[in-house]
Each structure stands twice: as C-alpha cells, then as structure tokens.
Design a protein around this motif. Structure first.
Motif, PDB file in Angstrom:
ATOM      1  N   ASP A   2      -2.125   4.650  -9.290  1.00  0.00           N
ATOM      2  CA  ASP A   2      -3.090   5.539  -8.632  1.00  0.00           C
ATOM      3  C   ASP A   2      -4.387   4.797  -8.321  1.00  0.00           C
ATOM      4  OD1 ASP A   2      -1.372   7.707  -8.644  1.00  0.00           O
ATOM      5  OD2 ASP A   2      -2.125   8.471 -10.561  1.00  0.00           O
ATOM      6  N   ALA A   3      -4.756   3.875  -9.184  1.00  0.00           N
ATOM      7  CA  ALA A   3      -5.980   3.096  -8.959  1.00  0.00           C
ATOM      8  C   ALA A   3      -5.811   2.225  -7.715  1.00  0.00           C
ATOM      9  CB  ALA A   3      -6.292   2.236 -10.176  1.00  0.00           C
ATOM     10  N   PHE A   4      -4.618   1.647  -7.537  1.00  0.00           N
ATOM     11  CA  PHE A   4      -4.405   0.836  -6.343  1.00  0.00           C
ATOM     12  C   PHE A   4      -4.401   1.716  -5.099  1.00  0.00           C
ATOM     13  CE2 PHE A   4      -2.124  -1.702  -3.210  1.00  0.00           C
ATOM     14  CZ  PHE A   4      -2.891  -2.853  -3.265  1.00  0.00           C
ATOM     15  N   GLU A   5      -3.851   2.895  -5.213  1.00  0.00           N
ATOM     16  CA  GLU A   5      -3.863   3.830  -4.080  1.00  0.00           C
ATOM     17  C   GLU A   5      -5.298   4.145  -3.666  1.00  0.00           C
ATOM     18  OE1 GLU A   5      -2.463   8.355  -2.953  1.00  0.00           O
ATOM     19  OE2 GLU A   5      -1.461   7.332  -4.600  1.00  0.00           O
ATOM     20  N   ARG A   6      -6.192   4.273  -4.630  1.00  0.00           N
ATOM     21  CA  ARG A   6      -7.603   4.530  -4.308  1.00  0.00           C
ATOM     22  C   ARG A   6      -8.225   3.333  -3.579  1.00  0.00           C
ATOM     23  NH1 ARG A   6     -10.697   7.100  -9.193  1.00  0.00           N
ATOM     24  NH2 ARG A   6     -12.298   7.166  -7.605  1.00  0.00           N
ATOM     25  N   LEU A   7      -7.851   2.120  -3.982  1.00  0.00           N
ATOM     26  CA  LEU A   7      -8.344   0.933  -3.278  1.00  0.00           C
ATOM     27  C   LEU A   7      -7.809   0.895  -1.850  1.00  0.00           C
ATOM     28  CD1 LEU A   7      -8.018  -1.752  -6.103  1.00  0.00           C
ATOM     29  CD2 LEU A   7     -10.152  -0.938  -5.058  1.00  0.00           C
ATOM     30  N   VAL A   8      -6.545   1.253  -1.678  1.00  0.00           N
ATOM     31  CA  VAL A   8      -5.964   1.291  -0.333  1.00  0.00           C
ATOM     32  C   VAL A   8      -6.710   2.312   0.509  1.00  0.00           C
ATOM     33  CG1 VAL A   8      -3.911   1.879   1.015  1.00  0.00           C
ATOM     34  CG2 VAL A   8      -3.685   0.469  -1.041  1.00  0.00           C
ATOM     35  N   MET A   9      -6.933   3.490  -0.021  1.00  0.00           N
ATOM     36  CA  MET A   9      -7.640   4.535   0.724  1.00  0.00           C
ATOM     37  C   MET A   9      -9.050   4.070   1.101  1.00  0.00           C
ATOM     38  SD  MET A   9      -5.443   6.908   1.122  1.00  0.00           S
ATOM     39  CE  MET A   9      -6.451   8.221   1.727  1.00  0.00           C
ATOM     40  N   ARG A  10      -9.683   3.362   0.210  1.00  0.00           N
ATOM     41  CA  ARG A  10     -11.053   2.894   0.441  1.00  0.00           C
ATOM     42  C   ARG A  10     -11.117   1.830   1.533  1.00  0.00           C
ATOM     43  NH1 ARG A  10     -14.042   1.455  -4.961  1.00  0.00           N
ATOM     44  NH2 ARG A  10     -13.883   3.713  -5.070  1.00  0.00           N
ATOM     45  N   TYR A  11     -10.109   0.958   1.601  1.00  0.00           N
ATOM     46  CA  TYR A  11     -10.193  -0.207   2.486  1.00  0.00           C
ATOM     47  C   TYR A  11      -9.180  -0.223   3.629  1.00  0.00           C
ATOM     48  CZ  TYR A  11     -13.448  -2.064  -0.872  1.00  0.00           C
ATOM     49  OH  TYR A  11     -14.534  -2.244  -1.683  1.00  0.00           O
ATOM     50  N   GLN A  12      -8.348   0.799   3.755  1.00  0.00           N
ATOM     51  CA  GLN A  12      -7.330   0.734   4.801  1.00  0.00           C
ATOM     52  C   GLN A  12      -7.929   0.694   6.201  1.00  0.00           C
ATOM     53  OE1 GLN A  12      -4.592   3.986   4.407  1.00  0.00           O
ATOM     54  NE2 GLN A  12      -6.162   5.552   4.661  1.00  0.00           N
ATOM     55  N   LYS A  13      -8.960   1.469   6.445  1.00  0.00           N
ATOM     56  CA  LYS A  13      -9.556   1.477   7.783  1.00  0.00           C
ATOM     57  C   LYS A  13     -10.256   0.153   8.104  1.00  0.00           C
ATOM     58  CE  LYS A  13     -12.403   4.252  10.858  1.00  0.00           C
ATOM     59  NZ  LYS A  13     -13.200   5.460  11.019  1.00  0.00           N
ATOM     60  N   PRO A  14     -11.102  -0.382   7.191  1.00  0.00           N
ATOM     61  CA  PRO A  14     -11.734  -1.668   7.507  1.00  0.00           C
ATOM     62  C   PRO A  14     -10.725  -2.809   7.680  1.00  0.00           C
ATOM     63  CG  PRO A  14     -12.825  -0.645   5.622  1.00  0.00           C
ATOM     64  CD  PRO A  14     -11.653   0.200   5.960  1.00  0.00           C
ATOM     65  N   VAL A  15      -9.665  -2.825   6.871  1.00  0.00           N
ATOM     66  CA  VAL A  15      -8.655  -3.876   6.997  1.00  0.00           C
ATOM     67  C   VAL A  15      -7.929  -3.747   8.333  1.00  0.00           C
ATOM     68  CG1 VAL A  15      -6.420  -4.660   6.079  1.00  0.00           C
ATOM     69  CG2 VAL A  15      -8.356  -4.317   4.535  1.00  0.00           C
ATOM     70  N   PHE A  16      -7.563  -2.524   8.697  1.00  0.00           N
ATOM     71  CA  PHE A  16      -6.910  -2.298   9.986  1.00  0.00           C
ATOM     72  C   PHE A  16      -7.818  -2.732  11.130  1.00  0.00           C
ATOM     73  CE2 PHE A  16      -6.487   0.482  13.698  1.00  0.00           C
ATOM     74  CZ  PHE A  16      -5.209   0.132  14.115  1.00  0.00           C
ATOM     75  N   ASN A  17      -9.092  -2.379  11.049  1.00  0.00           N
ATOM     76  CA  ASN A  17     -10.029  -2.733  12.123  1.00  0.00           C
ATOM     77  C   ASN A  17     -10.187  -4.245  12.278  1.00  0.00           C
ATOM     78  OD1 ASN A  17     -10.543  -0.144  13.041  1.00  0.00           O
ATOM     79  ND2 ASN A  17     -12.215   0.176  11.607  1.00  0.00           N
ATOM     80  N   VAL A  18     -10.229  -4.967  11.175  1.00  0.00           N
ATOM     81  CA  VAL A  18     -10.312  -6.429  11.252  1.00  0.00           C
ATOM     82  C   VAL A  18      -9.066  -6.966  11.948  1.00  0.00           C
ATOM     83  CG1 VAL A  18     -10.186  -8.542   9.872  1.00  0.00           C
ATOM     84  CG2 VAL A  18     -11.852  -6.800   9.297  1.00  0.00           C
TER      85      VAL A  18
END
Length: 178
Positions: free
Chosen positions: A19-35
């Motif tokens: 669940d902690a990794f899922e929170r990291l994914v949720m936090r950074y998925q948009k910036p990573v996709f945008n890069v």
C-alpha cells in the motif's frame, strides 16, 4: 492526517507494505508520465515508460539511497527508460485508421498552436542529453541540484547543457521563422 513523506513510505515498502508503494505511485504517476511524454511525444510510449519506471523502482527499491530525494531517483529511472525507448524506436510507417488524431481541437488559438508546435518540434531536434535537461528544468521545474542528482551529473554540467540547449532552441526557432 498529514501525508507521509517519501522516506517513510519507502521504508514501509521495504518492509513489505505494498500500500505504501501504491501511495508513491499515486503521488508520482502524473509527473513521471509527463516527463516521458515530453521526451517521447507519444502518449502510448509514455504510458509504457511510466509503467516500466514504477516496475523497475519497485524491483530496485533496496538500491535506493534515502540520503537522496526519492523523486530524483525515480525521475532518473524515467529518463533512462525514455532514452531507451528513443533508442529502440524504428522509423514509423504510415498512420493506420485506428491511430488517434492528437491534434488540438478548434478551440485552440491558431498562433498559440503554431508556436507550441514549433517549440515541440525544436525540442525533438535536440540531442537526448540536451532535451533531458530542458524537460527536467522547464517542464518538471526541477532545480539544478535535483537535475544533477537525477542524472548523476555535476551541477556545472547541467547548467552547461541547459545553456547549450537554450542556444540550440533559439537557433532552431529563429530558422523556422525565416
């Protein structure tokens, strides 16, 4: 309840808390996709790179050094995956009927659209090294220090590459106007 900071979430991930990794994914998925999107200019390729980035981050979480910022480490993975995707690209053939039309809608101002297209085109003409620092600085708004950390380069090299990228972009954009 305050948002948990990245080091706490990473620690929980290392202890097996998915669940902690899922929170990291949720936090950074948009910036990573945008890069990835800015590097590749292809939505599907960017989605693939973002997915691969998080998969590799999860697989190599034990290698992450908490002395550095998590997002810098994650961006480095995203940039490397984007560069790999660029290297593997083959010249594209004809567009088939199932390819989405990604042109902006009629509500966009024609001049703004032309300027954006010119900038995006010029950005894609830069070498991957120059494009990478440009995207990280001007699109994701990372500091010089964070870019240096993400790319494993000295800060002076980042500044030098940014200077070169800006000069090259200026020349490319000027030549398009003439």
């Amino acid at each position: 309840m305050n948002e948990e900071d990245d080091p706490a979430l990473v620690l929980r991930c290392r202890e097996g808390d998915r669940d902690a990794f899922e929170r990291l994914v949720m936090r950074y998925q948009k910036p990573v996709f945008n890069v990835a999107l800015r590097m590749l200019r292809n939505r599907q390729d960017a989605l693939d790179v973002a997915q691969t980035t998080f998969l590799k981050a999860f697989e190599h979480l034990a290698d992450y050094d908490p002395a550095f910022r998590f997002y810098s480490w994650l961006y480095r993975i995203a940039i490397n995956e984007s560069l790999n995707a660029l290297a593997l690209r083959r010249p594209r053939g004809e567009v088939d009927a199932n390819t989405a039309d990604e042109r902006p809608g009629p509500d966009r101002d024609a001049e703004g659209d032309q300027a954006l297209h010119a900038i995006e085109h010029a950005l894609m003409l830069l070498s991957p090294e120059l494009r990478t620092v440009t995207v990280l600085r001007h699109i994701t708004q990372l500091s010089y220090q964070d870019i240096a950390q993400a790319l494993g380069l000295p800060e002076k090299t980042v500044k030098s590459r940014l200077h070169s990228a800006r000069e090259r972009l200026r020349d490319l954009l000027r030549s398009e106007r003439t």
